[in-house]
Design a protein around this motif. Structure first.
Motif, PDB file in Angstrom:
ATOM      1  N   GLU A 119       0.895  -1.020   0.022  1.00  0.00           N
ATOM      2  CA  GLU A 119       0.090   0.085   0.100  1.00  0.00           C
ATOM      3  C   GLU A 119       0.987   1.259   0.090  1.00  0.00           C
ATOM      4  O   GLU A 119       0.493   2.540  -0.396  1.00  0.00           O
ATOM      5  CB  GLU A 119      -0.936  -0.227   1.096  1.00  0.00           C
ATOM      6  CG  GLU A 119      -1.790   1.097   1.300  1.00  0.00           C
ATOM      7  CD  GLU A 119      -2.531   1.045   2.657  1.00  0.00           C
ATOM      8  OE1 GLU A 119      -3.418   2.089   2.823  1.00  0.00           O
ATOM      9  OE2 GLU A 119      -2.497   0.302   3.232  1.00  0.00           O
ATOM     10  N   GLU A 120       1.988   1.137   0.487  1.00  0.00           N
ATOM     11  CA  GLU A 120       2.808   2.337   0.582  1.00  0.00           C
ATOM     12  C   GLU A 120       3.948   2.414  -0.526  1.00  0.00           C
ATOM     13  O   GLU A 120       5.107   2.970  -0.473  1.00  0.00           O
ATOM     14  CB  GLU A 120       3.784   1.979   1.893  1.00  0.00           C
ATOM     15  CG  GLU A 120       3.017   2.246   3.192  1.00  0.00           C
ATOM     16  CD  GLU A 120       3.808   1.986   4.403  1.00  0.00           C
ATOM     17  OE1 GLU A 120       4.908   1.176   4.024  1.00  0.00           O
ATOM     18  OE2 GLU A 120       3.607   2.399   5.411  1.00  0.00           O
ATOM     19  N   PRO A 151       0.240   8.616  -4.541  1.00  0.00           N
ATOM     20  CA  PRO A 151      -0.026   9.026  -3.155  1.00  0.00           C
ATOM     21  C   PRO A 151      -0.751  10.456  -2.794  1.00  0.00           C
ATOM     22  O   PRO A 151      -1.061  10.722  -1.769  1.00  0.00           O
ATOM     23  CB  PRO A 151       1.563   9.292  -2.514  1.00  0.00           C
ATOM     24  CG  PRO A 151       1.989   9.588  -3.714  1.00  0.00           C
ATOM     25  CD  PRO A 151       1.596   8.843  -5.101  1.00  0.00           C
ATOM     26  N   ARG A 152      -1.043  11.174  -3.960  1.00  0.00           N
ATOM     27  CA  ARG A 152      -1.469  12.375  -3.685  1.00  0.00           C
ATOM     28  C   ARG A 152      -3.059  12.547  -3.720  1.00  0.00           C
ATOM     29  O   ARG A 152      -3.818  13.460  -3.466  1.00  0.00           O
ATOM     30  CB  ARG A 152      -1.204  13.212  -4.898  1.00  0.00           C
ATOM     31  CG  ARG A 152       0.150  13.435  -5.175  1.00  0.00           C
ATOM     32  CD  ARG A 152       0.708  14.293  -6.351  1.00  0.00           C
ATOM     33  NE  ARG A 152       0.704  13.387  -7.441  1.00  0.00           N
ATOM     34  CZ  ARG A 152       1.472  12.430  -7.593  1.00  0.00           C
ATOM     35  NH1 ARG A 152       2.635  12.193  -6.962  1.00  0.00           N
ATOM     36  NH2 ARG A 152       1.406  11.366  -8.636  1.00  0.00           N
ATOM     37  N   ASN A 156      -4.296   9.769   0.345  1.00  0.00           N
ATOM     38  CA  ASN A 156      -3.608   9.747   1.616  1.00  0.00           C
ATOM     39  C   ASN A 156      -3.041  10.912   2.194  1.00  0.00           C
ATOM     40  O   ASN A 156      -2.957  11.215   3.510  1.00  0.00           O
ATOM     41  CB  ASN A 156      -1.954   8.969   1.121  1.00  0.00           C
ATOM     42  CG  ASN A 156      -2.291   7.239   1.011  1.00  0.00           C
ATOM     43  OD1 ASN A 156      -3.172   6.837   1.779  1.00  0.00           O
ATOM     44  ND2 ASN A 156      -1.765   6.791  -0.036  1.00  0.00           N
ATOM     45  N   LEU A 157      -3.062  12.074   1.227  1.00  0.00           N
ATOM     46  CA  LEU A 157      -2.436  13.497   1.685  1.00  0.00           C
ATOM     47  C   LEU A 157      -3.790  14.165   2.342  1.00  0.00           C
ATOM     48  O   LEU A 157      -3.621  15.098   2.847  1.00  0.00           O
ATOM     49  CB  LEU A 157      -2.073  14.185   0.809  1.00  0.00           C
ATOM     50  CG  LEU A 157      -0.634  13.787   0.332  1.00  0.00           C
ATOM     51  CD1 LEU A 157       0.000  14.631  -0.697  1.00  0.00           C
ATOM     52  CD2 LEU A 157       0.454  13.476   1.585  1.00  0.00           C
ATOM     53  N   ARG A 172      -5.788  12.714   4.720  1.00  0.00           N
ATOM     54  CA  ARG A 172      -5.914  12.159   5.847  1.00  0.00           C
ATOM     55  C   ARG A 172      -5.861  13.076   6.973  1.00  0.00           C
ATOM     56  O   ARG A 172      -5.017  14.067   6.738  1.00  0.00           O
ATOM     57  CB  ARG A 172      -5.217  10.784   6.178  1.00  0.00           C
ATOM     58  CG  ARG A 172      -4.119  10.918   6.170  1.00  0.00           C
ATOM     59  CD  ARG A 172      -3.312   9.656   6.362  1.00  0.00           C
ATOM     60  NE  ARG A 172      -1.636   9.852   6.041  1.00  0.00           N
ATOM     61  CZ  ARG A 172      -0.800  10.020   7.069  1.00  0.00           C
ATOM     62  NH1 ARG A 172      -1.117  10.209   8.162  1.00  0.00           N
ATOM     63  NH2 ARG A 172       0.513  10.144   6.744  1.00  0.00           N
ATOM     64  N   GLU A 210       4.643  15.960  10.313  1.00  0.00           N
ATOM     65  CA  GLU A 210       4.019  15.634   9.252  1.00  0.00           C
ATOM     66  C   GLU A 210       3.067  17.171   8.769  1.00  0.00           C
ATOM     67  O   GLU A 210       3.267  17.368   7.640  1.00  0.00           O
ATOM     68  CB  GLU A 210       3.030  14.611   9.484  1.00  0.00           C
ATOM     69  CG  GLU A 210       3.470  13.252   9.638  1.00  0.00           C
ATOM     70  CD  GLU A 210       2.328  12.240  10.220  1.00  0.00           C
ATOM     71  OE1 GLU A 210       1.902  12.444  11.548  1.00  0.00           O
ATOM     72  OE2 GLU A 210       1.914  11.458   9.491  1.00  0.00           O
ATOM     73  N   ASP A 266       5.522  13.236  -1.127  1.00  0.00           N
ATOM     74  CA  ASP A 266       4.283  12.454  -0.977  1.00  0.00           C
ATOM     75  C   ASP A 266       4.409  11.110  -0.331  1.00  0.00           C
ATOM     76  O   ASP A 266       3.701  10.650   0.512  1.00  0.00           O
ATOM     77  CB  ASP A 266       3.468  12.277  -2.082  1.00  0.00           C
ATOM     78  CG  ASP A 266       3.052  13.732  -2.504  1.00  0.00           C
ATOM     79  OD1 ASP A 266       2.449  13.889  -3.791  1.00  0.00           O
ATOM     80  OD2 ASP A 266       3.037  14.541  -1.767  1.00  0.00           O
ATOM     81  N   THR A 267       5.541  10.324  -0.807  1.00  0.00           N
ATOM     82  CA  THR A 267       5.988   9.113  -0.206  1.00  0.00           C
ATOM     83  C   THR A 267       6.119   9.198   1.394  1.00  0.00           C
ATOM     84  O   THR A 267       5.874   8.214   2.090  1.00  0.00           O
ATOM     85  CB  THR A 267       7.198   8.556  -1.079  1.00  0.00           C
ATOM     86  OG1 THR A 267       6.494   8.077  -2.535  1.00  0.00           O
ATOM     87  CG2 THR A 267       7.265   6.981  -0.517  1.00  0.00           C
ATOM     88  N   LYS A 304       3.511   9.739   3.923  1.00  0.00           N
ATOM     89  CA  LYS A 304       2.783   8.669   4.248  1.00  0.00           C
ATOM     90  C   LYS A 304       3.308   7.768   5.198  1.00  0.00           C
ATOM     91  O   LYS A 304       2.615   7.063   5.567  1.00  0.00           O
ATOM     92  CB  LYS A 304       2.345   8.000   2.827  1.00  0.00           C
ATOM     93  CG  LYS A 304       1.541   8.614   1.962  1.00  0.00           C
ATOM     94  CD  LYS A 304       1.231   7.395   0.627  1.00  0.00           C
ATOM     95  CE  LYS A 304       2.480   6.877   0.234  1.00  0.00           C
ATOM     96  NZ  LYS A 304       2.110   5.706  -0.732  1.00  0.00           N
ATOM     97  N   LYS A 305       4.343   7.988   5.422  1.00  0.00           N
ATOM     98  CA  LYS A 305       5.171   7.005   6.493  1.00  0.00           C
ATOM     99  C   LYS A 305       5.266   7.674   7.933  1.00  0.00           C
ATOM    100  O   LYS A 305       6.059   7.092   8.755  1.00  0.00           O
ATOM    101  CB  LYS A 305       6.780   6.840   5.723  1.00  0.00           C
ATOM    102  CG  LYS A 305       6.650   6.214   4.407  1.00  0.00           C
ATOM    103  CD  LYS A 305       7.937   5.666   4.129  1.00  0.00           C
ATOM    104  CE  LYS A 305       7.908   5.016   2.748  1.00  0.00           C
ATOM    105  NZ  LYS A 305       7.650   3.700   3.058  1.00  0.00           N
TER     106      LYS A 305
END
Length: 362
Positions: free
Chosen positions: A256-257, A262-263, A266-267, A269, A276, A331-332, A335-336
Motif C-alpha cells: 500500500e505504501e 499518493p496524492r 493519503n494526503l 487524511r 507531518e 508525498d511518499t 505517508k510514512k
C-alpha cells in the motif's frame, strides 16, 4: 592460513579522496577482514585485469595507523597475492596514470540481470547492471528487493569511461539510450539500464553494444512467471528500539505504501504528527525549489535510514522531470509518519540550508 581459524570479512566504503592524493584509484572492493585466531598469513585479492602487467596493481592497507601500499608477492591471471602484516582493511588500487592512456585497455566486466514482475500498474522490468568482474554478486543481489536474479554467462570485456548501449527488440522501452561504464566499487550499486516489457513476455534477447555499435555481450533471457504479480513489499522489522545516530531506523513498507498515487486520498487524511503537518505546509514550495542534486542526496539518505526501499527509490529516479521526482518523494515520505518526515526535514536542512531556511524548516 598458518593454522585453523575463523575468518570474517565484509566490504566497506572507499575514501577516494585519500587515494587521489596518493595518485591512486580503487581497482576492487575494500575488504575489512578479521580473524580472531590471527591465523592469516597471505591474502589473494580478486582483480579484473585481462592481462595484468607486473606493476599495474598494488594493495592498499588501511588501519588506525594510516594508509600504506604493499607490493604484491605475485599477480596471477585472477588474483593479487600479498603478505599480511596484520588484519584490517585491504583493497586493490591502480595508478591514476592508467586512465590517461591514449589507448585505454579493457577490463573484465560482468553483466547482471534482475527481473521485476509486473506490480499493480507498473510494467514488468528487467534491470541490467554493467559492473567490474570483481564486484561480489551477493552484495548486488542483496540490494534488489522483490527482484529475481537471472543466472547467465556474465563475463565480458568493458572499457572504463566508454559509452555503452543496450538493445532488446522485445522491449517497448529501454532507459537510458546510452550509459558510461564507470569502475563502481561503491556500497550502493545502481542499475545501468532498465528494460520495460509488456505483460506476459516470456523471453527476450538482451544485447550490449559499445560506442562503435559492436556487440560485447548478448544473451537470450527466459522470464519465468512474467505475468502480473501482486508482490508484498512488507518487511518484518526487528523489535522496536530507540533509534540512534549509528543505527538506521526501520520503517515497515507495505504494498500500500508503494507510492503509486499518493496524492489522492493519503494526503487528505488527518495528520497526527507535528512534523507531518509542518512538512505538508511547505509541500508546494519544496516541489518548486528543491534542486536535482539535493534530491539525489535526499534519496540516498532516506534509503540509508530505511525510510524508503530500493523499489521506491528507483521509481522516483526514473521519473521524467525534477518536479515529478520532488512531488513523489515528499508525498511518499508524508505517508510514512512523523518520524520519516523528521528525517527528511533534518537531512534537507543539512544538504540545502539556504532553501530550508526560506521554507522555515530550520
Amino acid at each position: 592460513m598458518d593454522r585453523e581459524g575463523e575468518l570474517l570479512y565484509r566490504t566497506v566504503q572507499w575514501d577516494e579522496s585519500r587515494l587521489q592524493l596518493a595518485g591512486k584509484r580503487p581497482a576492487g572492493p575494500l575488504f575489512d577482514i578479521k580473524c580472531p585466531e590471527d591465523a592469516v598469513s597471505k591474502l589473494h585479492l580478486p582483480h579484473c585485469e585481462i592481462k595484468p602487467a607486473p606493476l599495474c596493481l598494488s594493495v592498499v592497507h588501511i588501519s588506525d595507523d594510516g594508509m600504506s601500499f604493499l607490493e604484491p608477492l605475485e599477480i596471477t591471471d585472477t588474483h593479487v597475492v600479498v603478505d599480511v602484516p596484520h588484519l584490517s582493511a585491504f583493497g586493490l588500487v591502480w595508478d591514476i596514470k592508467r586512465f590517461f592512456s591514449p589507448n585505454p585497455k579493457p577490463i573484465r566486466g560482468q553483466v547482471l540481470l534482475f527481473h521485476r514482475p509486473a506490480y499493480m500498474r507498473q510494467s514488468p522490468k528487467l534491470n541490467v547492471f554493467l559492473l567490474p568482474y570483481n564486484v561480489p554478486v551477493p552484495e548486488v543481489k542483496g540490494q534488489q528487493e522483490n527482484a529475481e536474479y537471472i543466472e547467465a554467462p556474465s563475463s565480458c570485456d568493458l572499457i572504463v569511461g566508454q559509452i555503452y548501449s543496450l538493445h532488446c527488440s522485445e522491449a517497448y522501452k529501454v532507459l537510458p539510450k546510452g550509459a558510461r561504464f564507470e569502475f563502481n566499487h561503491e556500497k550502493n550499486y545502481h542499475k545501468t539500464f532498465e528494460i520495460r516489457l509488456t505483460p506476459n513476455t516470456d523471453e527476450v534477447t538482451v544485447t550490449v553494444q559499445d560506442q562503435e555499435r559492436k556487440d560485447v555481450w548478448e544473451y537470450p533471457v527466459e522470464l519465468l512467471g512474467s505475468g502480473s504479480t501482486s508482490i508484498s513489499a512488507s518487511s518484518s522489522p526487528p523489535p522496536a528500539t530507540q533509534p540512534s545516530a549509528s543505527q538506521p531506523t526501520w520503517f515497515p513498507v507495505t504494498a500500500e505504501e508503494g507510492g503509486l498515487d499518493p496524492r489522492r486520498e493519503n494526503l487528505q487524511r488527518s495528520l497526527s504528527g507535528d512534523k507531518e503537518r509542518r512538512l505538508l505546509s511547505v509541500r508546494t514550495e519544496f516541489i518548486d525549489r528543491v534542486s536535482s542534486s539535493v534530491l539525489k542526496d535526499l534519496l540516498d539518505a532516506l534509503l540509508q535510514h530505511r525510510v524508503i526501499n530500493n523499489r521506491e527509490m528507483e521509481s522516483i529516479q526514473i521519473m521524467p522531470s525534477r518536479t515529478d521526482k520532488a512531488r513523489e518523494l515528499i508525498d511518499t515520505v508524508l505517508k510514512k509518519g512523523n518520524q520519516a518526515c523528521e528525517i527528511l526535514m533534518d537531512t534537507f536542512c543539512e544538504v540545502d540550508p539556504f532553501v530550508s531556511t526560506m521554507l522555515k524548516l530550520q
